[in-house]
Motif scaffolding. Structure first.
Motif, short mmCIF file in Angstrom:
data_model
loop_
_atom_site.label_atom_id
_atom_site.label_comp_id
_atom_site.label_asym_id
_atom_site.label_seq_id
_atom_site.Cartn_x
_atom_site.Cartn_y
_atom_site.Cartn_z
N GLU A 1 0.85 -1.20 0.00
CA GLU A 1 0.00 0.00 0.00
C GLU A 1 0.88 1.24 0.00
O GLU A 1 2.01 1.21 0.52
CB GLU A 1 -0.86 0.04 1.27
N LYS B 1 -2.48 12.60 -2.21
CA LYS B 1 -1.99 11.67 -1.16
C LYS B 1 -1.07 12.33 -0.15
O LYS B 1 -0.23 13.16 -0.52
CB LYS B 1 -1.15 10.58 -1.82
N ASN C 1 -5.07 6.77 0.84
CA ASN C 1 -4.28 5.55 0.69
C ASN C 1 -4.80 4.74 -0.49
O ASN C 1 -5.95 4.89 -0.89
CB ASN C 1 -4.37 4.72 1.98
#
Ligand code: NA7
Length: 546
Positions: free
Chosen positions: A90, A286, A229
């Motif tokens: 991730e 992000k 995420n």
């Protein structure tokens, strides 16, 4: 730099040393320090209080714990092989994956053989006659070494609130950083969370999906922003891997080691339309861009900060359905980014759920904990589980926990009570041969980047000494004073230094810690590294080497 084993062995007999160096802490810092010193051919021992490696990522096992830095910007950069073989799943990895990574590092570099677990260091005493440190563990055992290196973390000593009756609670209760290793069942239960910092936010947004009912006790809200995420697909990981050199180069050039750095424009230099478009993009992107990659004056100029805060306040108002709850979640006593920005995933939407309630404990303070739950000035609540997300004795706590004494029995705590000062956040006058990785007044941020730099600097110094049969290194009082003045100058004008938070050393749960201090270096990484490099280039002129 590689020294021969012959060099290092010469250090041992004269003082009857057990080791050339002792490292405390098996987190990101300590593991790398062990690896580097061992490569110098030294005999090194690492003592760790926990039962496994990982440091922060060993202790913080609460649900939802994860990186707020991009995974690939946080990992070690020193080993190409490690970069080649490790896949992150991730963009912002979760704690179990991070812990697996650090365990993999310890395995790969055969670090376990020099680590003693369940070994909390109680005291560290310097002996000038033998130029050595004597370490005593909690179990009474003692070890002598030439060099002592601390990798004991900035946020490793949890603090619980001073609420009457806290021990009387019949259900389960614990601090987030002492989350039990065995699984905790909170599904369907009545749960309380006290604290809404980065940890509280990660916990709340995760457990609200499973608990029966969640009551959040909030003192001061924080300005949170979306993490965004996402999974890393195999092809994307290939691209990341191919770009590692550039990623680390970027991190090494930015102000605080993140992939993000301030925009060169000021807030009001652009039109209102441009400004809002920029902020919308940051809000949709992000990670820490919104905090670290904002207009250059947002964290310095009160007016710019106010405009940014209003932008985020409106986002909170849009996301939280109940207007009263939304207002409670909007900080009123500090501006955006002046405390560490918690990154979140549907945190604000948690408060739209029927099973989540926000209690503002500034309006209705907690009076006591009872065997059944929590009593505020307004109501009694019954709980099965109480989670304390109440933060840490930051920066100083892990040092104060160890009885550290230097030349002439000078106690580190007393010296720092007089004036908190260090040289580069690494050394301290009166404490020869003690090296701190990210000590007070070091550069914080995306910490592994600073850790690698600090570890390499310390290793080079020790290598320089062993090559010359030098056995004592101490920063001069002048060097410490000049770094202290530099740290103060760099901190001037930064709004974050005018706000109570762990970054300014304030902790309401500790006596004598209500006054703000300058606890970290607020200059840029470039200026920090340049200064450290100058010390090396001068042949360590600001250290007394003997
Ligand atoms: P923080 O950021 O220090 O947050 C602690 C939270 O706990 C914060 O909301 C505090 O409210 C609250 N708190 C602390 N003591 C009390 C008492 N006595 N009563 C009620 N509420 C209390 O710690 P975190 O663990 O969230 O994060 C620390 C860092 O770890 C984080 O920044 C990341 O870098 C990783 P307050 O704001 O003091 O009113």
């Amino acid at each position: 730099m590689t020294q021969t084993a012959t060099n290092s062995r010469a250090l041992i007999p004269e003082a009857n040393l057990d080791f050339d160096a002792i490292v405390i802490g098996a987190g990101v810092a300590g593991l790398y320090q062990l690896y580097r010193l061992r490569n110098l051919g030294m005999r090194v021992q690492l003592f760790e209080a926990g039962t496994g490696v990982g440091g922060t990522w060993y202790w913080n096992r609460y649900p939802g714990a994860r990186f707020d830095s991009e995974s690939y910007s946080y990992g070690y950069s020193f080993s190409q092989e490690l970069l080649d073989e490790w896949d992150w799943s991730e963009h912002f990895a979760s704690q179990p994956e991070i812990l697996r990574y650090l365990q993999h590092v310890a395995d790969k570099f055969d670090l376990y053989k020099d680590i003693q677990f369940s070994s909390e260091v109680k005291s560290a005493t310097y002996r000038d006659d033998t130029r050595s440190w004597e370490i005593q563990l909690q179990d009474g055992s003692k070890f002598k070494c030439r060099f002592l290196i601390t990798g004991i973390g900035l946020l490793s000593q949890p603090t619980l609130p001073k609420i009457p009756g806290i021990d009387s609670f019949k259900g389960q209760s614990f601090h987030t950083s002492r989350w039990p290793h065995e699984s905790v069942s909170y599904s369907g239960k009545r749960v309380a969370v006290i604290g809404t910092g980065a940890t509280g936010v990660q916990t709340i947004q995760e457990i609200c999906k499973d608990v029966g009912h969640l009551t959040v006790f909030q003192r001061r809200p924080n300005w949170c922003a979306p993490l965004h995420n996402a999974k890393i697909e195999p092809d994307e990981m290939k691209e990341i891997r191919a770009g590692y050199e550039e990623i680390f180069e970027t991190c090494n050039q930015t102000a605080a080691g993140f992939l993000h750095t301030a925009d060169s424009r000021s807030t009001f230099e652009v039109s209102a339309d441009e400004r809002y478009e920029f902020w919308e993009n940051l809000y949709a992107s992000k990670g820490f861009g919104i905090w670290q990659g904002n207009f250059k004056d947002v964290l310095i100029d009160p007016k710019a900060n106010e405009a940014m805060s209003e932008f985020v306040a409106n986002k909170i108002r849009q996301r939280v359905e109940d207007p009263d709850t939304a207002e409670k979640l909007i900080p009123k006593d500090h501006g955006f980014g002046t405390r560490r920005v918690p990154l979140e995933t549907r945190y604000y939407e948690s408060y739209n759920r029927d099973n989540v309630e926000l209690v503002d404990i500034i309006d209705t303070p907690i009076e006591k904990v009872t065997p059944d739950g929590i009593v505020t000035t307004d109501r009694s609540f019954e709980f099965d589980l109480i989670i304390y997300a109440t933060g840490f004795d930051a920066i100083l706590g892990s040092y104060n926990k160890i009885e550290i004494s230097g030349v002439h029995g000078r106690r580190l705590k007393d010296q720092w009570d007089d004036e908190l000062s260090t040289f580069l956040g690494i050394q301290i006058n009166n404490f020869p041969n003690l090296f701190m990785i990210l000590g007070p007044h070091a550069l914080l941020g995306n910490n592994p980047r600073s850790i690698e730099f600090n570890v390499e600097w310390i290793t080079d110094l020790i290598g320089h000494m062993t090559a010359r049969n030098l056995t004592r290194a101490e920063a001069t009082a002048e060097a410490v004073e000049s770094w202290y003045q530099h740290v103060l100058e760099q901190g001037e004008g930064l709004l974050a230094n005018q706000i109570d938070s762990w970054m300014t050393g304030v902790n309401s749960n500790l006596d004598g810690r209500q006054k703000r201090i300058i606890a970290r270096y607020s200059g840029t990484q470039t200026s920090y590294r340049q200064r450290c490099n100058e010390v090396v280039e001068s042949g360590y002129a600001e250290l007394n080497l003997m």
